[in-house]
Design an enzyme around this catalytic site. Structure first.
Site, PDB file in Angstrom:
ATOM      1  N   PHE A   1      -0.651 -12.074  -8.744  1.00 60.25           N
ATOM      2  CA  PHE A   1      -0.685 -10.656  -8.358  1.00 60.25           C
ATOM      3  C   PHE A   1      -0.006  -9.759  -9.393  1.00 60.25           C
ATOM      4  CE2 PHE A   1      -1.475 -12.603  -4.283  1.00 60.25           C
ATOM      5  CZ  PHE A   1      -2.329 -11.699  -3.648  1.00 60.25           C
TER       6      PHE A   1
ATOM      7  N   GLU B   1      -8.252  -3.090   3.887  1.00 55.37           N
ATOM      8  CA  GLU B   1      -7.725  -4.348   4.444  1.00 55.37           C
ATOM      9  C   GLU B   1      -7.678  -5.445   3.379  1.00 55.37           C
ATOM     10  OE1 GLU B   1      -6.686  -4.169   7.412  1.00 55.37           O
ATOM     11  OE2 GLU B   1      -7.832  -2.573   8.343  1.00 55.37           O
TER      12      GLU B   1
END
Ligand code: FAD
Length: 387
Positions: A385, A365
């Site tokens: 990212f 998750e």
């Protein structure tokens, strides 16, 4: 009231919320705790039996409305997750994946026909669902998924594979995400469809009381009616993860609480140098620091739960909760392990089992690093990212 509740936080709960907590705690004490160490050691868990039991209690898709779901508040759902994970993260994962991932995806993005077909049976625990997003080569970066969905006449053909999928070995329906010409699309795939197969992931050293599978999709032919019509793009599966992360914010604290209760009971009865080890200042410092983090994590969970019930949560708010509470829970579990000495590594006590489970919870998750990046992006406006 728990002696760990130094701040009387229990007073912040309403009667109905306390009732949910007591009910789940009772069932967990009765049906899970007596067996969990053995299930963990064997690496097996009776998913169907537990699902039926949890279904009767209304714990599956608990926070969803209609279709046999309980329509509970976010705080009630959180409290249920906490009690389930106080027994074992694998058992809470079963409930989270069923309710917050598989059922939520169908409830939020499915057609009326799909909802009628799957949700009542899933809420009752008669049908089991899984959620396939991660692939062997694409975990934190699901946007680059390799699984393909191509149109074929009136229907679709799915090809590819999913890895680390909780409940997959026992599932009746798999929510599968794939890349099509128009972007990421989702399907509710009956697991008996030709070309769909699952291999159980073995040799796990964490979350052993949870069924994990690798799904192979070998030209799986599906009608258009299997596609989740409202799901458009990667934000659909990501919104499901936000749902499931909420349960983890609470659940991880349950595992930590169980460790701390175990460590306090152990430390007050175990004697070394002629006195209980709880009487040593170093032990008390550990216990005090852990109790503090537990109470702070609980306040955070409760705040996010109340906010969710009032106005919903933004993804970075969920990231704050997941990052903090799982990180602190795993620290607590490891610290408690030291207090139990050699007994800390034994399955006779729950502590190392919780610590090992929390390694998975730290990763799935969204890893801790991914949540740091979500928060970092919010703080700076810069996307770190990569890509
Ligand atoms: C027991 C278990 C059950 C699971 N159940 C499910 C399920 O039901 N359904 C499902 O779809 N998935 C499931 N997962 C998969 C899980 O969501 C992934 O493992 C997770 O998203 C991380 O992906 P990865 O393991 O491929 O690690 P990677 O993405 O390969 O990451 C490896 C490391 O690199 C770091 N990293 C990656 N990208 C960056 C970056 N940009 N910057 C800094 N660091 C970075 C990560 O934080 C991590 O530390 C499960 C996993 C486990 C262990």
């Amino acid at each position: 009231m728990s002696p760990l509740d130094l701040l009387d936080l229990d007073e912040l709960l309403g009667d109905e919320e306390r009732d949910v907590r007591s009910l789940v705690r009772r069932v967990v004490d009765d049906r899970v705790r007596p067996h969990i160490a053995e299930w963990y050691e064997r690496g097996e868990v009776p998913v169907r039996e537990l699902s039926l039991e949890f279904g009767k209690l209304g714990l599956l898709g608990m926070h969803l409305e209609g279709y046999g779901c309980a329509g509970a508040s976010a705080v009630q759902y959180g409290l249920a997750c906490m009690e389930l994970e106080a027994a074992d993260s694998g058992v809470r994962s079963l409930v989270s994946v069923q309710g917050s991932l598989a059922m939520y995806a169908i409830w939020r993005y499915g057609s009326e026909e799909q909802k009628q077909r799957w949700l009542p049976g899933m809420a009752a625990g008669e049908l089991i669902g899984c959620f396939g997003l991660t692939e062997p080569d694409h975990g934190s970066d699901p946007g680059n998924m390799a699984t393909r969905a191509r149109r074929d006449g009136d229907g679709w053909v799915l090809h590819g594979g999913k890895m680390w999928i909780t409940n997959a070995p026992v599932a009746d329906v798999a929510v599968v995400w794939a890349r099509a010409d128009e972007g990421v699309v989702g399907f509710a795939v009956p697991t008996d469809t030709p070309g769909f197969s699952v291999r159980e992931v073995k040799m796990k050293l964490s979350l052993r009381a949870s069924a994990t599978g690798e799904i192979t999709l070998d030209d799986v032919r599906l009608p258009e009616s299997a596609r989740l019509p409202q799901a458009r793009g990667l934000k659909a599966p990501l919104s499901c993860l936000t749902e499931a992360r909420f349960g983890i914010i609470w659940g991880s604290l349950g595992a930590a609480r169980d460790c701390l209760e175990t460590a306090i009971a152990y430390a007050t009865s175990r004697e070394q140098f002629g006195r209980p080890i709880a009487g040593f200042q170093l032990t008390q410092a550990k216990l005090a620091d852990m109790a503090l983090e537990l109470q702070k994590g609980y306040l955070l969970a409760l705040h996010l739960g109340r906010r969710s019930d009032a106005a919903g949560l933004r993804p970075e708010q969920v990231s704050v909760g997941k990052l903090n509470n799982v990180r602190e829970a795993i620290r607590i579990a490891r610290e408690c392990r030291t207090i139990l000495g050699a007994n800390g590594i034994s399955g006779e006590y729950p502590v190392l089992r919780h610590a090992n489970n929390l390694e998975s919870v730290l990763t799935y998750e969204g890893t801790s690093e991914v949540h740091q990046l979500v928060i970092g992006q919010k703080l700076t406006g810069l996307n770190a990212f990569g890509g």
